[in-house]
Design a protein around this motif. Sequence first.
Motif, PDB file in Angstrom:
ATOM      1  N   ALA A  27      48.039  34.033  28.545  1.00 16.52           N
ATOM      2  CA  ALA A  27      47.941  34.445  27.144  1.00 16.52           C
ATOM      3  C   ALA A  27      47.938  35.967  27.084  1.00 16.52           C
ATOM      4  O   ALA A  27      47.457  36.635  27.995  1.00 16.52           O
ATOM      5  CB  ALA A  27      46.668  33.898  26.517  1.00 16.52           C
ATOM      6  N   GLN A  51      48.613  35.276  21.632  1.00 15.66           N
ATOM      7  CA  GLN A  51      47.506  34.609  20.953  1.00 15.66           C
ATOM      8  C   GLN A  51      46.679  35.629  20.198  1.00 15.66           C
ATOM      9  O   GLN A  51      46.803  36.839  20.421  1.00 15.66           O
ATOM     10  CB  GLN A  51      46.613  33.870  21.967  1.00 15.66           C
ATOM     11  CG  GLN A  51      47.268  32.688  22.642  1.00 15.66           C
ATOM     12  CD  GLN A  51      46.323  31.959  23.592  1.00 15.66           C
ATOM     13  OE1 GLN A  51      45.235  32.428  23.887  1.00 15.66           O
ATOM     14  NE2 GLN A  51      46.746  30.802  24.070  1.00 15.66           N
ATOM     15  N   SER A  52      45.810  35.135  19.334  1.00 16.38           N
ATOM     16  CA  SER A  52      44.837  36.014  18.707  1.00 16.38           C
ATOM     17  C   SER A  52      43.839  36.459  19.775  1.00 16.38           C
ATOM     18  O   SER A  52      43.680  35.801  20.816  1.00 16.38           O
ATOM     19  CB  SER A  52      44.083  35.270  17.602  1.00 16.38           C
ATOM     20  OG  SER A  52      43.275  34.240  18.163  1.00 16.38           O
ATOM     21  N   GLU A  54      40.626  36.395  19.622  1.00 14.51           N
ATOM     22  CA  GLU A  54      39.562  35.389  19.721  1.00 14.51           C
ATOM     23  C   GLU A  54      39.972  34.233  20.623  1.00 14.51           C
ATOM     24  O   GLU A  54      39.219  33.796  21.493  1.00 14.51           O
ATOM     25  CB  GLU A  54      39.208  34.871  18.326  1.00 14.51           C
ATOM     26  CG  GLU A  54      38.075  33.853  18.328  1.00 14.51           C
ATOM     27  CD  GLU A  54      37.759  33.344  16.923  1.00 14.51           C
ATOM     28  OE1 GLU A  54      36.622  32.905  16.725  1.00 14.51           O
ATOM     29  OE2 GLU A  54      38.651  33.386  16.053  1.00 14.51           O
ATOM     30  N   LYS A  55      41.196  33.760  20.452  1.00 11.23           N
ATOM     31  CA  LYS A  55      41.687  32.642  21.251  1.00 11.23           C
ATOM     32  C   LYS A  55      41.887  33.059  22.702  1.00 11.23           C
ATOM     33  O   LYS A  55      41.517  32.326  23.637  1.00 11.23           O
ATOM     34  CB  LYS A  55      42.998  32.128  20.662  1.00 11.23           C
ATOM     35  CG  LYS A  55      43.656  31.004  21.450  1.00 11.23           C
ATOM     36  CD  LYS A  55      42.831  29.732  21.421  1.00 11.23           C
ATOM     37  CE  LYS A  55      43.553  28.596  22.119  1.00 11.23           C
ATOM     38  NZ  LYS A  55      42.698  27.381  22.229  1.00 11.23           N
ATOM     39  N   ALA A  56      42.470  34.236  22.926  1.00 16.84           N
ATOM     40  CA  ALA A  56      42.740  34.695  24.291  1.00 16.84           C
ATOM     41  C   ALA A  56      41.446  34.865  25.088  1.00 16.84           C
ATOM     42  O   ALA A  56      41.414  34.615  26.303  1.00 16.84           O
ATOM     43  CB  ALA A  56      43.517  36.006  24.261  1.00 16.84           C
ATOM     44  N   GLU A  58      39.039  33.054  25.249  1.00 14.93           N
ATOM     45  CA  GLU A  58      38.520  31.782  25.742  1.00 14.93           C
ATOM     46  C   GLU A  58      38.958  31.515  27.184  1.00 14.93           C
ATOM     47  O   GLU A  58      38.457  30.592  27.832  1.00 14.93           O
ATOM     48  CB  GLU A  58      38.986  30.634  24.842  1.00 14.93           C
ATOM     49  CG  GLU A  58      38.406  30.683  23.435  1.00 14.93           C
ATOM     50  CD  GLU A  58      38.940  29.578  22.542  1.00 14.93           C
ATOM     51  OE1 GLU A  58      39.731  28.733  23.040  1.00 14.93           O
ATOM     52  OE2 GLU A  58      38.573  29.544  21.350  1.00 14.93           O
ATOM     53  N   ARG A  78      33.503  38.333  21.525  1.00 10.29           N
ATOM     54  CA  ARG A  78      32.741  37.156  21.941  1.00 10.29           C
ATOM     55  C   ARG A  78      31.254  37.406  21.734  1.00 10.29           C
ATOM     56  O   ARG A  78      30.758  38.493  22.022  1.00 10.29           O
ATOM     57  CB  ARG A  78      32.973  36.834  23.422  1.00 10.29           C
ATOM     58  CG  ARG A  78      34.341  36.266  23.740  1.00 10.29           C
ATOM     59  CD  ARG A  78      34.375  35.758  25.182  1.00 10.29           C
ATOM     60  NE  ARG A  78      33.437  34.663  25.393  1.00 10.29           N
ATOM     61  CZ  ARG A  78      33.696  33.393  25.091  1.00 10.29           C
ATOM     62  NH1 ARG A  78      34.882  33.056  24.594  1.00 10.29           N
ATOM     63  NH2 ARG A  78      32.801  32.452  25.295  1.00 10.29           N
TER      64      ARG A  78
END
Length: 200
Positions: A27, A51-52, A54-56, A58, A78
């Motif tokens: 990502a 990805q955004s 926030e998503k990356a 993860e 996070r």
Amino acid sequence: MSYAIIGFGAVGQALATMFARKSIEVAVASRRSPEALAPQASAIGPKVVPQSLEKALEADIIFLAVPFWEHREVAKGRASWKGKTVIDVTNAYGVPVEDLGGLPSSAVIARTLPGARLVKAFNHLPAAALAADPAIGGGRRVIFVSSDDDAAATPVRSLAEQLGFAPVWLGKLAEGGSLVQARDKSWAPLIFQDLFKKGA
């Protein structure tokens, strides 16, 4: 194991190229939207997924490839960094020593990512060298790895191997790791040293 690169400038794109070469999904995220990153990501390869932020964040292993002080903004992405392995690819060149409180730059970053397992790696080479095929003349390009968390460094060294590099362990951040951490307006001794391990 999932991977993400935060920062999609020259270094971030070079890191993405390393993954694309080995057909490993990664990502990518930055201050720009995933849609804005899509053309360049697509040009690098189909396994590079915008990805955004926030998503990356993860991902299991996160490459931090932003200008040094921007790590503070990334840290806000996070609520908890527990369990995340963060590979610090930044360089603090030009940052006054007093602003670092006498600490290695990676230790400063680690303080803003409570719970993260921080590893310094992939930062000593310019983007063009990172993006190039690491296998040359029967050898592999060296990537230096240092961390205060030996267990966190193990998967990073394995990843470097998987990407085609020869990882060289430097030890703790304030010890061997200081050889790859810029301070003020001086580059550490191993930065820009493009070395190869023969027969590897």
